[in-house]
Scaffold this motif. Structure first.
Motif, short mmCIF file in Angstrom:
data_model
loop_
_atom_site.label_atom_id
_atom_site.label_comp_id
_atom_site.label_asym_id
_atom_site.label_seq_id
_atom_site.Cartn_x
_atom_site.Cartn_y
_atom_site.Cartn_z
N SER A 176 -30.84 -31.54 -21.19
CA SER A 176 -31.57 -32.21 -22.32
C SER A 176 -33.67 -32.03 -22.00
N VAL A 177 -34.26 -32.51 -21.69
CA VAL A 177 -35.82 -32.46 -21.41
C VAL A 177 -35.74 -31.31 -21.12
N ILE A 178 -35.20 -30.33 -20.15
CA ILE A 178 -35.50 -28.81 -19.61
C ILE A 178 -35.51 -28.41 -21.15
N LEU A 179 -34.78 -28.35 -21.83
CA LEU A 179 -33.95 -27.51 -23.05
C LEU A 179 -35.94 -27.73 -24.17
N THR A 180 -36.32 -29.15 -24.09
CA THR A 180 -36.53 -29.10 -24.87
C THR A 180 -38.15 -29.01 -24.37
N ILE A 181 -38.75 -28.51 -23.32
CA ILE A 181 -39.55 -27.58 -22.14
C ILE A 181 -39.65 -26.71 -22.41
N LEU A 182 -38.32 -25.72 -22.38
CA LEU A 182 -38.60 -24.53 -22.66
C LEU A 182 -38.27 -24.18 -24.58
N ALA A 183 -38.35 -24.93 -25.76
CA ALA A 183 -38.48 -24.91 -27.02
C ALA A 183 -39.60 -25.44 -27.02
N HIS A 202 -36.17 -23.06 -31.54
CA HIS A 202 -35.02 -23.52 -32.77
C HIS A 202 -33.68 -23.64 -31.73
N ILE A 203 -33.94 -23.02 -31.51
CA ILE A 203 -32.04 -22.86 -30.75
C ILE A 203 -31.67 -23.60 -29.37
N PHE A 204 -32.92 -23.69 -28.47
CA PHE A 204 -32.91 -24.75 -27.25
C PHE A 204 -33.58 -26.00 -28.40
#
Length: 788
Positions: A176-183, A202-204
């Motif tokens: 979740s944190v990695i995807l938030t970083i990508l976002a 927004h997808i991330f």
């Protein structure tokens, strides 16, 4: 690139879905906390409730929604950036809140205040985050990268405390944190609010929230209910307290016996921390061996813990509960109350200790009795044999003690014995044994005796201590003691003989008039008294400076004409009644008692002053050699003391000074010696090794020592040239000195043959009776003049 007219609908769907997920996270963690007791997830849930509110406002203020009178995208972006900063801060703080006690109301109030501030700023004072036609401002980009930094730190702490989370939560939080970083990276790179990077961001975010929700559903609902599938009736038939806990130590089930044993209601047990309910409060949960076994899913058998606060003792056993996938989903904890059994065991042990104490200790004085004394004596003999030591056995008898019992009664007599035993305990050393031998007799075992003076001193202290008045009620009593002393191994190596001999010596002391001590061997008494008297006289002699310095010349024979190159200072004691005492009679005593430090400094002061005077008179006595004791060298103020003596005497260059240290002393602590001697060398003072060949020098240390000269011991010189062994040793020492670039001098040279041998083998510096015995300063001056 433009996405099209449907982007606004996609944005609204994505954001409202995120709001739905945030509220789901918040509600699930809040309402399942009563049985999960997971403060980590509760903290995240409380925070995500306010994240949902801020995301709603972000969506409603988005350009094109037309809900509020908003004329640019800065308000919506401000909501977005500050909300993501708020979210990152929650994720960063959450690992530190897993065991922290906090009130939900206080935390909710804090989150409400933060949310209100964000709303006020975004609606009324939005900073410039986006410029139409130009793209994101530096402020927007900087904040996005700051959020990414916080999330990276969050990843680090989640990994650091990975073992303290379930595998589901650990993996979900990391993803979740990695995807938030990508976002956040996507939102830092877009130039168009309707562009591809904005869409990707927004997808991330959508995926990040979805993964977190799934993990919370599994952790807060699925796993706890899986454990609860074990029917309560199954455990209720077990006649022992049984508690089912999950892998994090939360109670999921407890049978009827457990609830009755601990006086708990089921509602207050389920969902609570196992350690807090069932383990002693004196043990920290992180250090509790039972909790560690639960965390690791390990079997634990018959582990005993005592709760000192409740005064109970329990035996714990743990077995893992396996899931269908054969992984550990929880632990079965069985507790058996063994308080009664432990109490009985403790009483038996105490009674055993009482019996052992009564067998080995005197009831009146609490000192070891005759039986324990014999055991201590046996131990002392074995230790002395192993370490090649001596020990003394002192038998102490109170003189005419029977009169106190007969006149004042045994009650007063007993108090006298207790007071006297207390005095003895204050007199002897901690390592010595004091015992009540019986009646009015006491024994002391003085181990590791270094000298007879130590035995004499102890006996004298006991006699003086006995003579002090004893006050009991209105009575002032005076007693004295007679002491007999036997020595191991001189007198005997047998326990009973040592006791018998000390007893004989004690009666000898009584025959000599009481109030004294006697060694078993009469000559030992004389020797001990002689040394103690000499010690007292020596202390006075140092204070009164009752010493004179004699000098023995050192000659260089390398030239056609012998040359005086120095003098060795040798102390003599001018005793007021015994006359001139040679050094071998008092130097060992000075070293043993520590008085050698004061004596050395006194001799240095006298000798340096005398040589300085000769130099003032135009004479050339050469280098002054002073003997240096090891205790002197190890004094903290040694260097400063030497400097002070030289300064006070004046008119002498340090290059005319030499210190001689015996080889055996030098090797006792070579590392410390090297440091101190290097300082002397830096001052310009020469260092010589005295009595070389009699010690055990290590060549590795010898080459590191700042030594300029080796002095061949006179015991080797004496056998030259007739003794082949001495010849080989002397030649070896001379060769060693040459190879180490050191000078060499031979002491004890008394014949021409010895001088010629030294000269022929390369030792040209000579000291001995062939030239002169040690002579007083007046004769030394004449000798110096004769060599000018």
């Amino acid at each position: 690139m433009r996405i099209g007219a449907h982007y606004l609908a996609f944005h609204s769907f994505a954001e409202y879905f995120a709001v739905f997920v945030s509220l789901g996270i918040s509600l699930i963690t809040y309402y399942t906390y009563s049985f999960t007791k997971n403060r980590y997830l509760l903290f995240i849930g409380l925070g995500y409730f306010w994240i949902a509110i801020l995301d709603v406002l972000h969506t409603q203020t988005y350009m094109g929604m037309n809900i509020y009178e908003i004329y640019d995208s800065n308000t919506s972006i401000t909501f977005w950036v500050f909300t993501r900063l708020f979210e990152a801060s929650i994720l960063l703080t959450a690992p530190f809140m897993r065991y922290r006690e906090y009130k939900n109301f206080n935390l909710t109030l804090l989150f409400f205040i933060i949310t209100s501030i964000i709303i006020v700023v975004a609606m009324n004072f939005p900073p410039e985050m986006f410029i139409e036609g130009e793209g994101l401002t530096d402020l927007k980009i900087g904040l996005e990268y700051f959020i990414i930094f916080i999330l990276l730190v969050t990843l680090y702490f989640n990994k650091k405390y990975a073992n303290e989370f379930s595998a589901v939560i650990r993996k979900a939080m990391q993803y979740s944190v990695i995807l938030t970083i990508l976002a956040e990276a996507s939102f830092a790179l877009y130039t168009d609010v309707y562009g591809v990077m904005n869409l990707a961001g927004h997808i991330f975010k959508f995926l990040s929230f979805w993964i977190l929700l799934q993990a919370i559903l599994k952790t807060s609902l699925e796993e706890p209910f899986a454990l609860m599938q074990k029917s309560a009736t199954t455990y209720n038939v077990i006649p022992y307290p049984v508690i089912v806990v999950d892998k994090k130590g939360t109670v999921r089930q407890a049978n009827r016996v457990a609830l009755e044993m601990f006086g708990k209601e089921e509602s207050s047990v389920i969902g609570s921390r196992n350690h807090k309910l069932f383990h002693p409060k004196s043990i920290n949960e992180n250090e509790c061996p039972i909790c560690k076994s639960i965390l690791n899913g390990e079997v634990l058998e018959d582990y005993i813990l005592t709760d000192k606060d409740l005064n109970t003792t329990a035996q714990y056993s743990l077995s893992p509960i396996k899931s269908n996938e054969n992984s550990v989903s929880g632990m079965l904890q069985i507790i058996v109350d063994i308080t009664h059994a432990k109490t009985l065991e403790t009483k038996v042990e105490k009674q055993k200790e009482v019996l052992e104490y009564q067998t080995n200790y005197d009831a009146l004085t609490n000192l070891p009795n005759r039986f324990l004394l014999e055991d201590r004596l046996e131990h002392a003999i074995q230790k002395a044999k192993h370490h090649d030591e001596e020990f003394a056995l002192l038998l102490i008898d109170l003189d005419q003690f029977k009169q106190i019992n007969d006149t004042l009664g045994h009650k007063i007599g007993d108090q006298v014995l207790k007071i006297f035993s207390s005095r003895l305990q204050n007199i002897i050393h901690e390592d010595d044994t004091l015992a009540r031998f019986g009646g009015d007799e006491f024994s002391v075992v003085l181990e590791n005796v270094q000298s007879l003076e130590a035995v004499y001193e102890l006996a004298e202290n006991i006699i003086q201590g006995a003579k002090q008045p004893i006050f009991i009620g209105k009575h002032t009593l005076y007693i004295s003691a007679s002491i007999g002393i036997s020595m191991y191994p001189k007198d005997s190596g047998d326990i009973h003989d040592l006791q018998k001999y000390s007893d004989s010596a004690m009666y000898k002391a009584k025959e000599e008039g009481r109030n004294n001590f006697q060694f078993y061997s009469p000559e030992m008494t004389l020797i001990a008294m002689s040394k103690v008297l000499m010690q007292s006289d020596l202390r006075k002699a140092i204070a009164n400076e009752e010493f004179v310095v004699y000098y023995q010349p050192q000659i260089d024979t390398s030239n056609d004409k012998d040359v005086l190159i120095g003098l060795e200072a040798l102390v003599r004691w001018e005793h007021p009644t015994q006359g001139l005492i040679p050094p071998f009679k008092f130097i060992p005593l000075a070293e043993e008692t520590g008085m050698i430090v004061e004596l050395d400094r006194l001799v240095m002061k006298m000798a340096i002053a005398q040589v300085a005077q000769w130099y003032k008179e135009g004479l050339n006595p050469g280098k002054l050699s002073l003997n240096l004791a090891m205790k002197q060298l190890h004094q903290d103020d040694f260097i400063q003391a030497i400097q002070t003596i030289i300064d006070d005497c004046g008119c002498i260059d340090k290059k005319y000074l030499s210190f001689e240290i015996t080889e055996s002393d030098l090797m006792t602590n070579p590392e410390v010696s090297i440091k101190k001697l290097n300082i002397l060398k830096e001052l310009g003072i020469e260092i010589s090794i005295d009595d070389f060949g009699t010690g055990y020098s290590s060549l590795s240390y010898l080459k590191r020592l700042p030594v300029s000269k080796l002095k061949i011991d006179q015991s080797f010189t004496r056998g030259i040239p007739g003794d082949k062994d001495d010849v080989v040793l002397v030649k070896t020492i001379i060769a060693l000195a040459k190879n180490l670039n050191m000078k060499v001098i031979a002491e004890g040279v008394e014949t021409k043959e010895q001088k010629e041998f030294m000269y022929e083998n390369g030792c040209v510096e000579i000291q001995g009776y062939l030239y002169s015995k040690p002579i007083p300063s007046e004769e030394t001056k004449k000798f110096i003049i004769s060599y000018q």
